[in-house]
Design an enzyme around this catalytic site. Structure first.
Site, PDB file in Angstrom:
ATOM      1  N   ARG A 174      39.299  78.275  11.602  1.00  0.00           N
ATOM      2  CA  ARG A 174      38.909  79.458  11.164  1.00  0.00           C
ATOM      3  C   ARG A 174      38.729  79.353   9.806  1.00  0.00           C
ATOM      4  O   ARG A 174      38.905  80.432   8.831  1.00  0.00           O
ATOM      5  CB  ARG A 174      39.581  80.623  11.681  1.00  0.00           C
ATOM      6  CG  ARG A 174      39.503  80.665  13.285  1.00  0.00           C
ATOM      7  CD  ARG A 174      38.230  81.095  13.786  1.00  0.00           C
ATOM      8  NE  ARG A 174      38.350  80.983  15.094  1.00  0.00           N
ATOM      9  CZ  ARG A 174      38.209  79.990  15.876  1.00  0.00           C
ATOM     10  NH1 ARG A 174      37.866  78.732  15.480  1.00  0.00           N
ATOM     11  NH2 ARG A 174      38.362  80.012  17.144  1.00  0.00           N
ATOM     12  N   SER A 224      38.819  89.026  17.758  1.00  0.00           N
ATOM     13  CA  SER A 224      40.620  88.734  17.744  1.00  0.00           C
ATOM     14  C   SER A 224      40.933  89.243  16.217  1.00  0.00           C
ATOM     15  O   SER A 224      40.229  88.525  15.458  1.00  0.00           O
ATOM     16  CB  SER A 224      40.654  87.325  17.980  1.00  0.00           C
ATOM     17  OG  SER A 224      40.292  87.052  19.263  1.00  0.00           O
ATOM     18  N   GLU A 294      42.820  87.302  11.266  1.00  0.00           N
ATOM     19  CA  GLU A 294      41.741  86.468  10.859  1.00  0.00           C
ATOM     20  C   GLU A 294      40.496  87.288  10.363  1.00  0.00           C
ATOM     21  O   GLU A 294      39.778  86.976   9.668  1.00  0.00           O
ATOM     22  CB  GLU A 294      41.317  86.065  12.445  1.00  0.00           C
ATOM     23  CG  GLU A 294      40.069  85.250  12.607  1.00  0.00           C
ATOM     24  CD  GLU A 294      39.803  84.821  13.893  1.00  0.00           C
ATOM     25  OE1 GLU A 294      40.622  84.273  14.702  1.00  0.00           O
ATOM     26  OE2 GLU A 294      38.650  84.723  14.687  1.00  0.00           O
TER      27      GLU A 294
HETATM   28  P1  FAD Z   1      30.265  88.540   9.035  1.00  0.00           P
HETATM   29  O1  FAD Z   1      31.710  89.228   9.734  1.00  0.00           O
HETATM   30  O2  FAD Z   1      29.341  89.315   8.284  1.00  0.00           O
HETATM   31  O3  FAD Z   1      31.360  87.882   7.722  1.00  0.00           O
HETATM   32  C1  FAD Z   1      32.507  87.248   7.682  1.00  0.00           C
HETATM   33  C2  FAD Z   1      32.707  86.401   6.400  1.00  0.00           C
HETATM   34  O4  FAD Z   1      31.900  85.737   6.383  1.00  0.00           O
HETATM   35  C3  FAD Z   1      32.625  87.274   5.250  1.00  0.00           C
HETATM   36  O5  FAD Z   1      33.370  87.065   4.246  1.00  0.00           O
HETATM   37  C4  FAD Z   1      31.126  87.028   4.696  1.00  0.00           C
HETATM   38  O6  FAD Z   1      31.267  87.180   3.321  1.00  0.00           O
HETATM   39  C5  FAD Z   1      30.991  85.677   4.933  1.00  0.00           C
HETATM   40  N1  FAD Z   1      29.698  85.332   5.384  1.00  0.00           N
HETATM   41  C6  FAD Z   1      28.802  85.883   6.155  1.00  0.00           C
HETATM   42  N2  FAD Z   1      27.586  85.281   6.107  1.00  0.00           N
HETATM   43  C7  FAD Z   1      27.654  84.344   5.051  1.00  0.00           C
HETATM   44  C8  FAD Z   1      26.648  83.453   4.376  1.00  0.00           C
HETATM   45  N3  FAD Z   1      25.410  83.102   4.887  1.00  0.00           N
HETATM   46  N4  FAD Z   1      27.160  82.506   3.439  1.00  0.00           N
HETATM   47  C9  FAD Z   1      28.492  82.742   2.961  1.00  0.00           C
HETATM   48  N5  FAD Z   1      29.404  83.635   3.535  1.00  0.00           N
HETATM   49  C10 FAD Z   1      28.785  84.477   4.619  1.00  0.00           C
HETATM   50  N6  FAD Z   1      34.761  84.558  16.462  1.00  0.00           N
HETATM   51  C11 FAD Z   1      35.324  83.143  16.994  1.00  0.00           C
HETATM   52  O7  FAD Z   1      35.248  82.397  16.070  1.00  0.00           O
HETATM   53  N7  FAD Z   1      35.119  83.139  18.146  1.00  0.00           N
HETATM   54  C12 FAD Z   1      35.058  84.044  19.094  1.00  0.00           C
HETATM   55  O8  FAD Z   1      35.236  83.894  20.491  1.00  0.00           O
HETATM   56  C13 FAD Z   1      34.906  85.210  18.763  1.00  0.00           C
HETATM   57  N8  FAD Z   1      34.562  86.383  19.557  1.00  0.00           N
HETATM   58  C14 FAD Z   1      34.194  87.714  19.063  1.00  0.00           C
HETATM   59  C15 FAD Z   1      34.085  88.658  19.955  1.00  0.00           C
HETATM   60  C16 FAD Z   1      33.568  89.988  19.363  1.00  0.00           C
HETATM   61  C17 FAD Z   1      33.440  91.147  20.322  1.00  0.00           C
HETATM   62  C18 FAD Z   1      33.382  90.158  18.090  1.00  0.00           C
HETATM   63  C19 FAD Z   1      32.995  91.728  17.522  1.00  0.00           C
HETATM   64  C20 FAD Z   1      33.724  89.127  17.066  1.00  0.00           C
HETATM   65  C21 FAD Z   1      34.204  87.770  17.930  1.00  0.00           C
HETATM   66  N9  FAD Z   1      34.551  86.734  16.684  1.00  0.00           N
HETATM   67  C22 FAD Z   1      34.746  85.580  17.193  1.00  0.00           C
HETATM   68  C23 FAD Z   1      34.300  86.963  15.143  1.00  0.00           C
HETATM   69  C24 FAD Z   1      33.071  86.594  14.794  1.00  0.00           C
HETATM   70  O9  FAD Z   1      31.780  86.982  15.514  1.00  0.00           O
HETATM   71  C25 FAD Z   1      32.816  85.250  14.090  1.00  0.00           C
HETATM   72  O10 FAD Z   1      34.024  85.229  13.139  1.00  0.00           O
HETATM   73  C26 FAD Z   1      31.547  85.159  13.502  1.00  0.00           C
HETATM   74  O11 FAD Z   1      31.498  83.979  12.950  1.00  0.00           O
HETATM   75  C27 FAD Z   1      31.629  86.119  12.083  1.00  0.00           C
HETATM   76  O12 FAD Z   1      29.827  85.989  11.789  1.00  0.00           O
HETATM   77  P2  FAD Z   1      29.422  87.111  11.057  1.00  0.00           P
HETATM   78  O13 FAD Z   1      27.952  86.749  10.707  1.00  0.00           O
HETATM   79  O14 FAD Z   1      29.492  88.312  11.937  1.00  0.00           O
HETATM   80  O15 FAD Z   1      29.876  87.068   9.760  1.00  0.00           O
END
Ligand code: FAD
Length: 303
Positions: A174, A224, A294
């Site tokens: 992560r 998580s 996380e």
């Molecule tokens: P955001 O939440 O919007 O941002 C997270 C971080 O990334 C922030 O610091 C943001 O500034 C940065 N960021 C976003 N986009 C960019 C970009 N283009 N350039 C630079 N920085 C950026 N995660 C897992 O790893 N495995 C799983 O199985 C998993 N299951 C999930 C299930 C549920 C129901 C939920 C709600 C979440 C889950 N997650 C899981 C967490 C999440 O979906 C992941 O961490 C995902 O990768 C986050 O992506 P996001 O676009 O939503 O990022």
């Protein structure tokens, strides 16, 4: 403030920008105060103009993906919040998929399925954007972004475009180089292998079935909350500490999966922060393990 508003209106005319926009409309947790300026660039050129403008006027900026791994505090975020919703193109070239940062990871895995490409099944239920997934090195069921990524195009904080190979991105559990550098992921290229459509579909259905069985997908959450501690599972430690259903304000530890905290009744970011702190303390007292979040907590608390 008004002078900056005027400057934004004059210099960034053709870019969609909303002022004082409530972020809880965009976050998976349904919490979060307003962004001063919520920007939706349509292309790379607009993105660069936004970053250059913000740097020139010393306005802080942050990019968000699908906001599925975030808690935005109740006071919101000062400066620009840049959303990638309009940068979501996905293209396929042979066994390679290239996706812009705003593309949904789930949609990208559907494109892989459509083209009978295997290797991306693990990500079929992760609700992030491609940019957020690279930033987090998102993973599930034994797979992670680092296993399929070839390269990512990034924009450095001072406005330069670069292409980084997987080794340069220094992926860990992560974690990635993007987190340390503060760069923006613009797009990512993934290398997959030819596979059998029906087998890929079967595997995706299986993983999504498991997810729905174990995770409280029917409630707002941020997935998580804690990283997996070495040799343990966060959810199990929380359950053993007797914290399933433990609630502060409108946020509670899910009964279905103790690693999730769900917004059950108009919870706030402060409820989330208080519950996270309480769970860390109670688990530490019960098992001696200190959980590490996380989820990323950003923005300002309410005064
Ligand atoms: P955001 O939440 O919007 O941002 C997270 C971080 O990334 C922030 O610091 C943001 O500034 C940065 N960021 C976003 N986009 C960019 C970009 N283009 N350039 C630079 N920085 C950026 N995660 C897992 O790893 N495995 C799983 O199985 C998993 N299951 C999930 C299930 C549920 C129901 C939920 C709600 C979440 C889950 N997650 C899981 C967490 C999440 O979906 C992941 O961490 C995902 O990768 C986050 O992506 P996001 O676009 O939503 O990022």
């Amino acid at each position: 403030m008004t002078q900056i508003h005027e400057q934004i209106k004059q210099e960034l005319t053709d870019i969609e920008i909303r002022f004082d926009a409530p972020l809880k409309d965009y976050t998976y947790t349904k919490v979060g105060g307003p962004a001063d300026y919520l920007a939706f660039p349509k292309n790379k050129a607009e993105l660069i103009r936004l970053v250059v403008f913000a740097n020139e006027y010393n306005i802080p900026w942050i990019v968000l993906g699908n906001a599925s791994n975030l808690i935005v505090r109740d006071g919101g975020i000062r400066g620009f919040v840049i959303l990638f919703d309009r940068l979501d193109n996905i293209t396929v070239n042979g066994y390679t998929i290239e996706a812009e940062a705003g593309a949904s990871l789930i949609e990208t895995t559907k494109v892989a399925l459509y083209h009978s490409l295997t290797g991306f099944e693990f990500a079929c239920g992760i609700p992030g954007s491609v940019g957020g997934a690279v930033f987090m090195n998102a993973g599930a069921y034994g797979g992670e972004i680092a296993h399929v990524l070839v390269s990512a195009q990034i924009l450095t904080r001072d406005g330069q475009i670069k292409t980084l190979e997987t080794e340069d991105l220094r992926f860990g559990y992560r974690s990635s180089f993007i987190q340390d550098s503060g760069a923006i992921v613009i797009s990512a290229k993934f290398a997959l292998s030819p596979g059998d459509y029906h087998l890929i579909q079967q595997e995706m259905n299986r993983l999504n079935y498991l997810r729905a069985l174990k995770q409280p997908l029917e409630y707002p959450s941020c997935g998580s909350v804690f990283k997996r501690p070495h040799g343990y599972f966060a959810g199990q430690l929380i359950m053993e500490a007797g914290l399933k259903g433990y609630r502060i304000g409108g946020v509670e530890v899910s009964q279905k999966h103790a690693g999730f905290m769900i917004n059950v009744d108009q919870g706030t970011a402060q409820d989330y922060e208080n519950l996270i702190a309480a769970v860390i303390e109670k688990v530490r007292l019960h098992s001696g393990v200190t959980l590490e979040p996380e989820v990323r907590i950003i923005g300002e608390a309410l005064e």
